[in-house]
Design a protein around this motif. Structure first.
Motif, PDB file in Angstrom:
ATOM      1  N   THR A  30       0.848  -1.196   0.000  1.00  0.00           N
ATOM      2  CA  THR A  30       0.000   0.000   0.000  1.00  0.00           C
ATOM      3  C   THR A  30       0.884   1.248   0.000  1.00  0.00           C
ATOM      4  O   THR A  30       0.650   2.188  -0.770  1.00  0.00           O
ATOM      5  N   THR A  55       2.317   1.670  -3.448  1.00  0.00           N
ATOM      6  CA  THR A  55       1.361   2.250  -4.411  1.00  0.00           C
ATOM      7  C   THR A  55       1.305   3.762  -4.264  1.00  0.00           C
ATOM      8  O   THR A  55       1.319   4.486  -5.259  1.00  0.00           O
ATOM      9  N   VAL A  56       1.203   4.217  -3.001  1.00  0.00           N
ATOM     10  CA  VAL A  56       1.108   5.666  -2.775  1.00  0.00           C
ATOM     11  C   VAL A  56       2.404   6.338  -3.222  1.00  0.00           C
ATOM     12  O   VAL A  56       2.394   7.400  -3.851  1.00  0.00           O
ATOM     13  N   ALA A  98       2.837   6.512  -7.042  1.00  0.00           N
ATOM     14  CA  ALA A  98       1.874   7.438  -7.661  1.00  0.00           C
ATOM     15  C   ALA A  98       2.451   8.858  -7.715  1.00  0.00           C
ATOM     16  O   ALA A  98       1.998   9.695  -8.490  1.00  0.00           O
ATOM     17  N   ASN A 103       1.362   4.934 -15.744  1.00  0.00           N
ATOM     18  CA  ASN A 103       0.830   5.123 -14.389  1.00  0.00           C
ATOM     19  C   ASN A 103      -0.196   4.062 -14.040  1.00  0.00           C
ATOM     20  O   ASN A 103      -0.143   3.439 -12.991  1.00  0.00           O
ATOM     21  N   MET A 104      -1.147   3.899 -14.958  1.00  0.00           N
ATOM     22  CA  MET A 104      -2.237   2.949 -14.751  1.00  0.00           C
ATOM     23  C   MET A 104      -1.694   1.528 -14.611  1.00  0.00           C
ATOM     24  O   MET A 104      -2.091   0.786 -13.713  1.00  0.00           O
ATOM     25  N   ALA A 112       0.156   0.975 -11.263  1.00  0.00           N
ATOM     26  CA  ALA A 112      -0.803   0.886 -10.153  1.00  0.00           C
ATOM     27  C   ALA A 112      -1.564  -0.437 -10.182  1.00  0.00           C
ATOM     28  O   ALA A 112      -1.787  -1.063  -9.139  1.00  0.00           O
ATOM     29  N   MET A 113      -1.936  -0.876 -11.382  1.00  0.00           N
ATOM     30  CA  MET A 113      -2.713  -2.122 -11.492  1.00  0.00           C
ATOM     31  C   MET A 113      -1.860  -3.344 -11.164  1.00  0.00           C
ATOM     32  O   MET A 113      -2.355  -4.316 -10.605  1.00  0.00           O
ATOM     33  N   ALA A 156      -1.639  -3.430  -7.415  1.00  0.00           N
ATOM     34  CA  ALA A 156      -2.941  -3.833  -6.869  1.00  0.00           C
ATOM     35  C   ALA A 156      -3.174  -5.324  -7.083  1.00  0.00           C
ATOM     36  O   ALA A 156      -3.715  -6.012  -6.208  1.00  0.00           O
ATOM     37  N   THR A 157      -2.741  -5.834  -8.249  1.00  0.00           N
ATOM     38  CA  THR A 157      -2.967  -7.252  -8.541  1.00  0.00           C
ATOM     39  C   THR A 157      -2.094  -8.149  -7.663  1.00  0.00           C
ATOM     40  O   THR A 157      -2.529  -9.224  -7.246  1.00  0.00           O
ATOM     41  N   ILE A 189     -14.745  -6.068 -20.358  1.00  0.00           N
ATOM     42  CA  ILE A 189     -14.098  -4.760 -20.440  1.00  0.00           C
ATOM     43  C   ILE A 189     -13.344  -4.603 -21.763  1.00  0.00           C
ATOM     44  O   ILE A 189     -13.465  -3.579 -22.433  1.00  0.00           O
ATOM     45  N   CYS A 233     -15.920  -1.036 -15.609  1.00  0.00           N
ATOM     46  CA  CYS A 233     -16.036  -0.827 -17.059  1.00  0.00           C
ATOM     47  C   CYS A 233     -16.455   0.615 -17.338  1.00  0.00           C
ATOM     48  O   CYS A 233     -15.885   1.285 -18.206  1.00  0.00           O
ATOM     49  N   ARG A 250     -12.990   7.369 -18.268  1.00  0.00           N
ATOM     50  CA  ARG A 250     -11.625   7.848 -18.090  1.00  0.00           C
ATOM     51  C   ARG A 250     -10.959   8.029 -19.451  1.00  0.00           C
ATOM     52  O   ARG A 250     -10.272   9.018 -19.687  1.00  0.00           O
ATOM     53  N   THR A 302      -7.410   2.281   3.394  1.00  0.00           N
ATOM     54  CA  THR A 302      -6.821   1.056   2.838  1.00  0.00           C
ATOM     55  C   THR A 302      -6.158   0.257   3.950  1.00  0.00           C
ATOM     56  O   THR A 302      -6.355  -0.958   4.062  1.00  0.00           O
ATOM     57  N   ILE A 345      -8.890  -2.531  -2.776  1.00  0.00           N
ATOM     58  CA  ILE A 345      -7.495  -2.553  -3.227  1.00  0.00           C
ATOM     59  C   ILE A 345      -7.396  -1.992  -4.649  1.00  0.00           C
ATOM     60  O   ILE A 345      -6.433  -1.317  -4.993  1.00  0.00           O
ATOM     61  N   TYR A 346      -8.436  -2.232  -5.469  1.00  0.00           N
ATOM     62  CA  TYR A 346      -8.445  -1.659  -6.821  1.00  0.00           C
ATOM     63  C   TYR A 346      -9.024  -0.242  -6.841  1.00  0.00           C
ATOM     64  O   TYR A 346      -8.550   0.618  -7.582  1.00  0.00           O
ATOM     65  N   PHE A 386      -8.970   2.120  -4.584  1.00  0.00           N
ATOM     66  CA  PHE A 386      -8.101   3.156  -4.018  1.00  0.00           C
ATOM     67  C   PHE A 386      -7.131   3.743  -5.053  1.00  0.00           C
ATOM     68  O   PHE A 386      -7.158   4.955  -5.279  1.00  0.00           O
ATOM     69  N   PRO A 387      -6.289   2.938  -5.725  1.00  0.00           N
ATOM     70  CA  PRO A 387      -5.411   3.554  -6.723  1.00  0.00           C
ATOM     71  C   PRO A 387      -6.180   4.163  -7.900  1.00  0.00           C
ATOM     72  O   PRO A 387      -5.806   5.231  -8.381  1.00  0.00           O
ATOM     73  N   LEU A 439      -5.367   7.770  -6.658  1.00  0.00           N
ATOM     74  CA  LEU A 439      -3.977   7.950  -7.055  1.00  0.00           C
ATOM     75  C   LEU A 439      -3.803   8.248  -8.537  1.00  0.00           C
ATOM     76  O   LEU A 439      -2.996   9.082  -8.915  1.00  0.00           O
ATOM     77  N   ILE A 440      -4.558   7.563  -9.393  1.00  0.00           N
ATOM     78  CA  ILE A 440      -4.372   7.721 -10.836  1.00  0.00           C
ATOM     79  C   ILE A 440      -5.342   8.756 -11.388  1.00  0.00           C
ATOM     80  O   ILE A 440      -4.967   9.711 -12.040  1.00  0.00           O
TER      81      ILE A 440
END
Lengths: 136, 240
Positions: free
Chosen positions: A32, A35-36, A39, A47-48, A51-52, A55-56, A91, B66, B72, B95, B230-231, B233-234, B238-239
Motif C-alpha cells: 500500500t 502504491t502511494v 503514484a 501510471n495505470m 498501479a494495477m 494492486a494485482t 471490459i 467498465c 476515463r 486502505t 485494493i483496486y 483506491f489507486p 492515485l491515478i
C-alpha cells in the motif's frame, strides 16, 4: 511447511500458520505504501499499468492466503478465474467497441441531449449561463 | 421438480446399502446434515456457494469498473485533474484499516480452527471496529465533497474554491466516484451486519473447531470487500 492439525472431523482442513498471516498482512501494508509512493512519479500512460500491477499483487496475496485458495479446493480458484475471464472479455470488448466508433461514426462529440448542462471545470458561477445555452 | 425433492430422502434410504457407508453415518457430528458425507464435504459445499456469490459480486463491480474505464478514456485530462480533489491521506488510511480488518478476520477463523473461542471473539470485534472506522472516515470524505458541491450529475455545483478542475464535465468523475465508493460502502455496511451476526453466534458458543462454516463464509465475503477497495483506491485516489 509444518501444518498444525486439529483432531476430530476437521482433521483434513489446512490451518495457515500465524506467521504466514502476519507476513501477508505486513506485505499488504508495505505494498500500500509502495502504491502511494509510486503514484508520486509520472510514468505517463504507464501510471495505470504500474498501479494495477501493484494492486494485482496485493489482490493475489489476499486471495491465496486470506481466502485460502492456495490450499483449498481448486474448484474455488476455477470459479474465481471464470469471473475474471468474464470480466476481461466484458471490459476488453467494450473498449474495442468504444475505441473504434470514431472510424464508423460521422457524428462526433455532439451531446445526445441538446439541453444538457456542460461544465467546463471553471467556476460554475461564471460559466453556467453560457454553458446552459443549447448548442446548434 | 419431483425428482429434486425426492433426492434427499433417497440419500437417507441409501444408508442400508454399503457397509462403509453405514459406519460413516453412525459417526456423524450433529452439525452435519444427513445428505453430506462428512463435515469436510459440507464445508466445501458451503464455500462453493459463497464463491459463486462472490463471482456475481465481481461482475457487479466489474460493470462499474467498465464504466470507469470508458469515461476515463474519454475524459483523461478531466479525470486526472478531478481526482486531485480526493484526499489521498484519508484513502490510504482507509486502505490500511481494511487490510488490517482482513487480517483480523482471517486470524479469527484460524483461532476458531484451533478452538480458541475467546480469541475469535476479540478478533471479530476488532474486525467490526475497523469496518466502523472505515465508514466514519468515508463519512468525513463525503461530507467534505457535499459541502464543496463536488457531486454527481446535475447536483454538481463546485465553485473552484479549492483548486480549479481542468477539462470538461467534472461531474462525471464524481458520478463515478460516488457510484463506486457508495456501492463499496454498502458492502461494508452489509459486512458489519454479517460480522455482528457471527460474532453473536460465537459468543453464544455455536461454533467449535469442528464447525465454524458461517465465520469462514463471512470471512470470504469480507476479503472480497477488501479486494474491491485494493483496486478502487489507486484508480480513484492515485491515478484518476
Amino acid at each position: 511447511m509444518n501444518i498444525p492439525q486439529t483432531s476430530g472431523a476437521h482433521a483434513q482442513s489446512h490451518i495457515t500458520p500465524l506467521n504466514t498471516y502476519l507476513a501477508v498482512g505486513a506485505s499488504l501494508l508495505f505494498l500500500t505504501a509502495v502504491t502511494v509512493w509510486v503514484a508520486g512519479f509520472d510514468f505517463g500512460s504507464w501510471n495505470m499499468i504500474v498501479a494495477m500491477v501493484v494492486a494485482t499483487i496485493k489482490a493475489s496475496l489476499v486471495v491465496l492466503f486470506f481466502m485460502h485458495l492456495l490450499h483449498d479446493n481448486k474448484f474455488f480458484g476455477a470459479i474465481l478465474l471464470i469471473s475474471l475471464i468474464a470480466l476481461t472479455v466484458f471490459i476488453v470488448f467494450t473498449m474495442l467497441d468504444n475505441g473504434s466508433r470514431a472510424s464508423i461514426n460521422t457524428i462526433q462529440m455532439e451531446e445526445i441531449n441538446k439541453k444538457a448542462k456542460i461544465y467546463d471545470g471553471k467556476p460554475a458561477t461564471e460559466t453556467a449561463p453560457a454553458a446552459a445555452q443549447p448548442k446548434h | 421438480m419431483n425428482e429434486v425433492k425426492a433426492a434427499p430422502s433417497r440419500t437417507a434410504q441409501s444408508v442400508d446399502m454399503p457397509s462403509a457407508h453405514v459406519e460413516h453415518h453412525h459417526g456423524h457430528p450433529s452439525h452435519v446434515a444427513h445428505h453430506f458425507t462428512d463435515s469436510e464435504q459440507q464445508l466445501d459445499s458451503a464455500k462453493m456457494g459463497m464463491w459463486i456469490f462472490l463471482l456475481t459480486e465481481i461482475l457487479l463491480f466489474g460493470g462499474l469498473f467498465c464504466a470507469y474505464t470508458i469515461y476515463r478514456n474519454e475524459h483523461l485530462e478531466m479525470f486526472h485533474s478531478a481526482h486531485k480533489m480526493l484526499n489521498v491521506g484519508m484513502g490510504a488510511f482507509n486502505t490500511v484499516v481494511l487490510i488490517t480488518s482482513s487480517l483480523t478476520v482471517a486470524l479469527a477463523i484460524r483461532a476458531m480452527q484451533l478452538g480458541k473461542r475467546a480469541q475469535t471473539i476479540w478478533l471479530l470485534a476488532a474486525t467490526l471496529a475497523c469496518a466502523f472506522i472505515f465508514l466514519v472516515v468515508k463519512y468525513f470524505e463525503y461530507e467534505h465533497k457535499i459541502h464543496l458541491g463536488l457531486l454527481p450529475g446535475k447536483f454538481y455545483h463546485y465553485d473552484g474554491s479549492e483548486g480549479i478542475i481542468v477539462g470538461n464535465n467534472p461531474h462525471i468523475f464524481f458520478s463515478i466516484y460516488f457510484g463506486m465508493t457508495a456501492t463499496h460502502g454498502l458492502h461494508v455496511l452489509f459486512g458489519i451486519i454479517a460480522i455482528s451476526i457471527v460474532l453473536l453466534q460465537t459468543i453464544k458458543g455455536k461454533f467449535s473447531a469442528a464447525y465454524y462454516t458461517p465465520i469462514e463464509l463471512v470471512g470470504l465475503y469480507w476479503h472480497l470487500v477488501d479486494l474491491i477497495w485494493i483496486y478502487l483506491f489507486p484508480l480513484l485516489y492515485l491515478i484518476g
